[in-house]
Scaffold this motif. Structure first.
Motif, PDB file in Angstrom:
ATOM      1  N   GLU A  76      38.834   3.361  15.148  1.00  0.00           N
ATOM      2  CA  GLU A  76      40.095   2.747  14.726  1.00  0.00           C
ATOM      3  C   GLU A  76      39.982   2.075  13.362  1.00  0.00           C
ATOM      4  O   GLU A  76      40.970   1.549  12.852  1.00  0.00           O
ATOM      5  CB  GLU A  76      40.546   1.720  15.769  1.00  0.00           C
ATOM      6  N   MET A  77      38.799   2.070  12.759  1.00  0.00           N
ATOM      7  CA  MET A  77      38.578   1.369  11.507  1.00  0.00           C
ATOM      8  C   MET A  77      37.932   2.281  10.477  1.00  0.00           C
ATOM      9  O   MET A  77      37.233   3.225  10.824  1.00  0.00           O
ATOM     10  CB  MET A  77      37.659   0.152  11.715  1.00  0.00           C
ATOM     11  N   THR A  78      38.145   1.965   9.224  1.00  0.00           N
ATOM     12  CA  THR A  78      37.399   2.588   8.143  1.00  0.00           C
ATOM     13  C   THR A  78      36.011   1.945   8.083  1.00  0.00           C
ATOM     14  O   THR A  78      35.733   0.962   8.777  1.00  0.00           O
ATOM     15  CB  THR A  78      38.107   2.386   6.802  1.00  0.00           C
ATOM     16  N   VAL A  79      35.142   2.491   7.238  1.00  0.00           N
ATOM     17  CA  VAL A  79      33.817   1.896   7.065  1.00  0.00           C
ATOM     18  C   VAL A  79      33.945   0.445   6.592  1.00  0.00           C
ATOM     19  O   VAL A  79      33.372  -0.480   7.178  1.00  0.00           O
ATOM     20  CB  VAL A  79      32.979   2.692   6.042  1.00  0.00           C
ATOM     21  N   SER A  80      34.712   0.244   5.529  1.00  0.00           N
ATOM     22  CA  SER A  80      34.880  -1.107   4.977  1.00  0.00           C
ATOM     23  C   SER A  80      35.576  -2.019   5.975  1.00  0.00           C
ATOM     24  O   SER A  80      35.268  -3.213   6.060  1.00  0.00           O
ATOM     25  CB  SER A  80      35.670  -1.049   3.675  1.00  0.00           C
ATOM     26  N   GLY A  81      36.509  -1.465   6.737  1.00  0.00           N
ATOM     27  CA  GLY A  81      37.206  -2.253   7.752  1.00  0.00           C
ATOM     28  C   GLY A  81      36.259  -2.730   8.833  1.00  0.00           C
ATOM     29  O   GLY A  81      36.359  -3.867   9.313  1.00  0.00           O
ATOM     30  N   PHE A  82      35.310  -1.874   9.224  1.00  0.00           N
ATOM     31  CA  PHE A  82      34.333  -2.267  10.248  1.00  0.00           C
ATOM     32  C   PHE A  82      33.405  -3.352   9.715  1.00  0.00           C
ATOM     33  O   PHE A  82      33.054  -4.289  10.436  1.00  0.00           O
ATOM     34  CB  PHE A  82      33.522  -1.056  10.704  1.00  0.00           C
ATOM     35  N   VAL A  83      33.005  -3.235   8.449  1.00  0.00           N
ATOM     36  CA  VAL A  83      32.138  -4.259   7.845  1.00  0.00           C
ATOM     37  C   VAL A  83      32.864  -5.605   7.829  1.00  0.00           C
ATOM     38  O   VAL A  83      32.301  -6.638   8.232  1.00  0.00           O
ATOM     39  CB  VAL A  83      31.733  -3.850   6.420  1.00  0.00           C
TER      40      VAL A  83
ATOM     41  N   HIS B 217      24.432  -9.498   6.069  1.00  0.00           N
ATOM     42  CA  HIS B 217      24.162 -10.547   5.089  1.00  0.00           C
ATOM     43  C   HIS B 217      24.099 -10.018   3.655  1.00  0.00           C
ATOM     44  O   HIS B 217      24.142 -10.792   2.708  1.00  0.00           O
ATOM     45  CB  HIS B 217      22.834 -11.227   5.415  1.00  0.00           C
ATOM     46  N   GLU B 218      24.009  -8.712   3.483  1.00  0.00           N
ATOM     47  CA  GLU B 218      23.870  -8.141   2.137  1.00  0.00           C
ATOM     48  C   GLU B 218      25.202  -8.180   1.388  1.00  0.00           C
ATOM     49  O   GLU B 218      26.230  -7.749   1.912  1.00  0.00           O
ATOM     50  CB  GLU B 218      23.367  -6.702   2.216  1.00  0.00           C
ATOM     51  N   ASP B 219      25.171  -8.663   0.155  1.00  0.00           N
ATOM     52  CA  ASP B 219      26.394  -8.724  -0.658  1.00  0.00           C
ATOM     53  C   ASP B 219      26.964  -7.333  -0.904  1.00  0.00           C
ATOM     54  O   ASP B 219      28.170  -7.106  -0.802  1.00  0.00           O
ATOM     55  CB  ASP B 219      26.106  -9.401  -2.011  1.00  0.00           C
ATOM     56  N   GLU B 220      26.092  -6.391  -1.239  1.00  0.00           N
ATOM     57  CA  GLU B 220      26.533  -5.056  -1.631  1.00  0.00           C
ATOM     58  C   GLU B 220      26.406  -4.068  -0.481  1.00  0.00           C
ATOM     59  O   GLU B 220      25.785  -3.017  -0.614  1.00  0.00           O
ATOM     60  CB  GLU B 220      25.706  -4.577  -2.836  1.00  0.00           C
ATOM     61  N   LEU B 221      27.000  -4.405   0.658  1.00  0.00           N
ATOM     62  CA  LEU B 221      26.970  -3.500   1.807  1.00  0.00           C
ATOM     63  C   LEU B 221      28.136  -2.516   1.675  1.00  0.00           C
ATOM     64  O   LEU B 221      29.105  -2.534   2.425  1.00  0.00           O
ATOM     65  CB  LEU B 221      27.052  -4.284   3.124  1.00  0.00           C
ATOM     66  N   THR B 222      28.021  -1.643   0.687  1.00  0.00           N
ATOM     67  CA  THR B 222      29.066  -0.679   0.380  1.00  0.00           C
ATOM     68  C   THR B 222      28.878   0.580   1.224  1.00  0.00           C
ATOM     69  O   THR B 222      27.799   0.819   1.780  1.00  0.00           O
ATOM     70  CB  THR B 222      29.013  -0.295  -1.104  1.00  0.00           C
ATOM     71  N   PRO B 223      29.908   1.418   1.311  1.00  0.00           N
ATOM     72  CA  PRO B 223      29.731   2.695   2.016  1.00  0.00           C
ATOM     73  C   PRO B 223      28.569   3.513   1.470  1.00  0.00           C
ATOM     74  O   PRO B 223      27.822   4.132   2.240  1.00  0.00           O
ATOM     75  CB  PRO B 223      31.072   3.396   1.800  1.00  0.00           C
TER      76      PRO B 223
END
Length: 319
Positions: free
Chosen positions: A253-260, A225-231
């Motif tokens: 199979e995913m990057t961090v951002s891809g998983f988010v 739910h967090e807007d700024e869920l950055t790596p």
């Protein structure tokens, strides 16, 4: 030297002395350990130890804490012991040699006193441990020429499940078990352990990176739910470096951002298919799971699922 039977509680020790007292009781029950971090005055632990026909049964309840068996301590220990631990509640993370594993209720783990070991109790833990001298195991199981390796024993089915139930019952009854039958019960216990060890998962299944990756993924799912869920936010929240975070995801199979993004889209699709969310607009659902642009959400959603959010919702309503 500890007595044949020990019943120790942290509440009997002054708050400022609990770290030293905890280290001492651990060392007297599980070979020599050290507690590298001071414990709070509110730390709670209860340990019961019973001799068992040349072995020991140790039942422990404790609050979160850490401990380690260092190379120096291993070298000082002349006798090799095998620890067979059943976790009945709580969570604990081990690092045995260069490998790691996280255990929770129902898990069985084997470790040996000739390896460097670290543990971290993450939530109040209840465990039962059978501490067996290797000399006794070798005598009772002559077909076993080498000590077992550190690793899991499958405890959900088969012989491992029988062993887990047996250890729990043994812990509950050891105080009232007549000494005249302990030898027979010990032989049965070791025979059951020997069979379970034959199907043991080897230490190669201990994968510290896999454990940490699961921890990171759990953190992400809890903070979608967090807007700024950055790596950077994720790495900081999990207490690891940004570089290590990206390295962990190289194995998936995913990057961090891809998983988010994947996790957010899955959560939104589930909500759109759930009648409980019918009163929410599509934009509200998107914002609820961290999207800050409805148009971006709709594009990403259709690209992933081949349908628009509206189409998924209508299909769920008419089905």
């Amino acid at each position: 030297m500890l007595k044949p039977s020990t019943d120790w509680q942290s509440s009997d020790v002054a708050g400022d002395d609990r770290t030293d007292a905890w280290q001492e009781i651990l060392s007297g029950s599980y070979r020599e350990w050290q507690v590298p971090q001071r414990l709070p005055a509110t730390f709670y632990a209860h340990l019961r130890r019973h001799d068992f026909a040349g072995a020991e049964i140790v039942e422990t309840v404790c609050d979160p804490c850490v401990g380690e068996r260092t190379k120096r301590q291993v070298r000082r220990d002349d006798d090799l012991f095998i620890g067979v631990q059943l976790t009945t509640s709580g969570r604990e993370r081990f690092k045995i040699g260069g490998n790691g594993v996280e255990v929770s209720s129902g898990d069985l783990v084997v470790w040996t006193s000739d390896q460097e070991v670290k543990f971290e109790v993450m939530e109040r833990l209840h465990k039962v441990t059978l501490m067996i001298p290797w000399s006794l195991m070798r005598e009772r199981l002559p077909e076993r020429k080498q000590p077992p390796t550190g690793g899991r024993i499958e405890s959900r089915t088969g012989v491992g499940s029988l062993l887990a139930v047996h250890l729990l019952a043994l812990s509950n009854e050891i105080a009232s078990l007549d000494s005249s039958v302990q030898g027979s019960v010990s032989r049965s216990t070791l025979e059951l352990l020997g069979i379970a060890l034959s199907g043991q998962q080897q230490a190669s299944t201990f994968d510290a990176s896999a454990v940490m990756l699961q921890k990171v993924q759990d953190f992400i799912l809890q903070h979608l739910h967090e807007d700024e869920l950055t790596p950077a936010r994720i790495a900081d929240g999990c207490g690891i470096s940004l570089r290590y975070l990206h390295m962990l995801f190289q194995r998936s199979e995913m990057t961090v951002s891809g998983f988010v993004l994947h996790s957010r889209l899955q959560a939104c699709k589930q909500a759109l298919s759930d009648p409980a969310y019918n009163r929410f607009q599509i934009s509200e659902i998107a914002y609820r799971w961290g999207f800050n642009s409805t148009s971006h959400f709709c594009r990403a959603f259709k690209e992933k699922f081949g349908e628009s959010p509206g189409e998924v919702r209508r299909a769920a309503i008419t089905s």
